[in-house]
Design a protein around this motif. Sequence first.
Motif, PDB file in Angstrom:
ATOM      1  N   THR A   1      17.066  -3.453   0.017  1.00  0.00           N
ATOM      2  CA  THR A   1      15.936  -2.632   0.457  1.00  0.00           C
ATOM      3  C   THR A   1      14.645  -3.173  -0.132  1.00  0.00           C
ATOM      4  O   THR A   1      14.566  -3.435  -1.336  1.00  0.00           O
ATOM      5  CB  THR A   1      16.130  -1.170   0.013  1.00  0.00           C
ATOM      6  N   ARG A   2      13.632  -3.332   0.709  1.00  0.00           N
ATOM      7  CA  ARG A   2      12.315  -3.731   0.219  1.00  0.00           C
ATOM      8  C   ARG A   2      11.675  -2.513  -0.448  1.00  0.00           C
ATOM      9  O   ARG A   2      11.561  -1.444   0.162  1.00  0.00           O
ATOM     10  CB  ARG A   2      11.425  -4.219   1.363  1.00  0.00           C
ATOM     11  N   LEU A   3      11.247  -2.687  -1.695  1.00  0.00           N
ATOM     12  CA  LEU A   3      10.662  -1.589  -2.458  1.00  0.00           C
ATOM     13  C   LEU A   3       9.316  -2.030  -3.010  1.00  0.00           C
ATOM     14  O   LEU A   3       9.215  -3.058  -3.686  1.00  0.00           O
ATOM     15  CB  LEU A   3      11.593  -1.179  -3.607  1.00  0.00           C
ATOM     16  N   ALA A   4       8.271  -1.246  -2.703  1.00  0.00           N
ATOM     17  CA  ALA A   4       6.924  -1.528  -3.196  1.00  0.00           C
ATOM     18  C   ALA A   4       6.393  -0.321  -3.954  1.00  0.00           C
ATOM     19  O   ALA A   4       6.878   0.808  -3.791  1.00  0.00           O
ATOM     20  CB  ALA A   4       5.984  -1.874  -2.041  1.00  0.00           C
ATOM     21  N   VAL A   5       5.387  -0.562  -4.776  1.00  0.00           N
ATOM     22  CA  VAL A   5       4.725   0.494  -5.534  1.00  0.00           C
ATOM     23  C   VAL A   5       3.345   0.742  -4.912  1.00  0.00           C
ATOM     24  O   VAL A   5       2.601  -0.200  -4.618  1.00  0.00           O
ATOM     25  CB  VAL A   5       4.582   0.118  -7.014  1.00  0.00           C
ATOM     26  N   HIS A   6       3.043   2.013  -4.692  1.00  0.00           N
ATOM     27  CA  HIS A   6       1.748   2.374  -4.101  1.00  0.00           C
ATOM     28  C   HIS A   6       0.689   2.368  -5.199  1.00  0.00           C
ATOM     29  O   HIS A   6       0.386   3.387  -5.816  1.00  0.00           O
ATOM     30  CB  HIS A   6       1.821   3.748  -3.431  1.00  0.00           C
ATOM     31  N   GLU A   7       0.142   1.189  -5.456  1.00  0.00           N
ATOM     32  CA  GLU A   7      -0.922   1.002  -6.446  1.00  0.00           C
ATOM     33  C   GLU A   7      -2.213   0.773  -5.674  1.00  0.00           C
ATOM     34  O   GLU A   7      -2.493  -0.327  -5.207  1.00  0.00           O
ATOM     35  CB  GLU A   7      -0.581  -0.202  -7.340  1.00  0.00           C
ATOM     36  N   ASN A   8      -3.021   1.834  -5.513  1.00  0.00           N
ATOM     37  CA  ASN A   8      -4.087   1.779  -4.514  1.00  0.00           C
ATOM     38  C   ASN A   8      -5.454   1.342  -5.022  1.00  0.00           C
ATOM     39  O   ASN A   8      -6.335   1.034  -4.213  1.00  0.00           O
ATOM     40  CB  ASN A   8      -4.224   3.143  -3.820  1.00  0.00           C
ATOM     41  N   ILE A   9      -5.684   1.282  -6.330  1.00  0.00           N
ATOM     42  CA  ILE A   9      -7.041   0.994  -6.809  1.00  0.00           C
ATOM     43  C   ILE A   9      -7.479  -0.416  -6.429  1.00  0.00           C
ATOM     44  O   ILE A   9      -8.643  -0.633  -6.070  1.00  0.00           O
ATOM     45  CB  ILE A   9      -7.147   1.230  -8.325  1.00  0.00           C
ATOM     46  N   ARG A  10      -6.581  -1.389  -6.453  1.00  0.00           N
ATOM     47  CA  ARG A  10      -6.982  -2.733  -6.024  1.00  0.00           C
ATOM     48  C   ARG A  10      -7.370  -2.752  -4.540  1.00  0.00           C
ATOM     49  O   ARG A  10      -8.043  -3.681  -4.092  1.00  0.00           O
ATOM     50  CB  ARG A  10      -5.888  -3.768  -6.287  1.00  0.00           C
ATOM     51  N   PHE A  11      -6.931  -1.731  -3.790  1.00  0.00           N
ATOM     52  CA  PHE A  11      -7.270  -1.641  -2.371  1.00  0.00           C
ATOM     53  C   PHE A  11      -8.573  -0.886  -2.120  1.00  0.00           C
ATOM     54  O   PHE A  11      -8.988  -0.739  -0.974  1.00  0.00           O
ATOM     55  CB  PHE A  11      -6.133  -0.978  -1.599  1.00  0.00           C
ATOM     56  N   GLN A  12      -9.199  -0.383  -3.183  1.00  0.00           N
ATOM     57  CA  GLN A  12     -10.502   0.231  -2.975  1.00  0.00           C
ATOM     58  C   GLN A  12     -11.458  -0.821  -2.420  1.00  0.00           C
ATOM     59  O   GLN A  12     -11.440  -1.979  -2.852  1.00  0.00           O
ATOM     60  CB  GLN A  12     -11.032   0.830  -4.282  1.00  0.00           C
TER      61      GLN A  12
END
Length: 350
Positions: free
Chosen positions: A126-137
């Motif tokens: 299973t592909r598993l990612a972490v929702h780390e959104n600050i770099r996407f600001q």
Amino acid sequence: MPEAALPERVRVGVVGAGYFGRFHLDAWARIGGAALVAVAEPDAARAAGALAGLPEGARPRVYPGVAEMLAAEALDLVDITAPPAAHPAILEAVLPRVSHAICQKPFCGGLEAARAASALAARHGTRLAVHENIRFQPWNQAARGLIEAGAIGAPYQVTFRLRPGDGQGARAYLDRQPYFRAMPRFMVHETAVHWIDTFRYLLGEMTGVWAQLRRINPAIAGEDAGVILFDFASGARGLFDGNRCADHGAENRRLTLGEMWIEGAAGTLRLDGAGRLWLRRFGETEEAQQRFAWQDRHFGGDCVHRCAAGILADWRAGRPSPMEAASYIRNQEIEAAVYESAATGRHIPL
């Protein structure tokens, strides 16, 4: 073992409809090629409140728990927004049943549980990612583009002053995320880890840390202020100066959560509290605003949508996301070194 390829229309289930889960639900309702079909939320009133903000045709079916949702729905992707302590048990249920999963941070509440979850995902394919959104600001993505274009020359240092002003008094954090109050490790584990990831995104790999941490508000269990110094492989330095009890001069102090400077041989980039980037060339006195497109929507310039859409786009293209759990764990290793430095008073090589 689940099939890794994603269909043209990705069926998405979300776990959790709390304060931050609402941003995830809204994001999936707007992402092209994704169908938000289910949400697992035991609090029916909370679920109803979260779904009320969605277009009527985009409202998912609601289930009281993860097991019920997985039993009733054929999902391609599950997005977990529940509190960190719940992540390991949820992932144990989800990973054998879907081909792709995303989990909010603090990922699994700690380093060892995160490593175990990443290994479990690998065993199930299973592909598993972490929702780390600050770099996407949007301002952080624009800043990286300017750095790569040579706008400030060779970077010397990145500095972020975290000043959300939400940590004072006996009721601190109760209105949005009350579980913050009981975290024995708080500001670094919950908040500064965002900028560990963002600093790495902007300036590359880190080679060492030094930290001093403290608690200002006695109503909470963990630290709410501190200073962290980072060494980078390039020779650059990083400074995270965090204080959740102090604020900064912004109309919406949660938009950027603070202010940032990125200094280099040819100039300095400055992020203000309104999400604007300013460039001052070396030797000059005036700053010039750097224009970039973004929406002042929901949290942090719509970064929740940007993060989820970015991860999905990478997976659709058959390439790994930079937020894959196995890679993201490096941020948590650096976090552990920060706490070790604060406890021992030593500089910790990475």
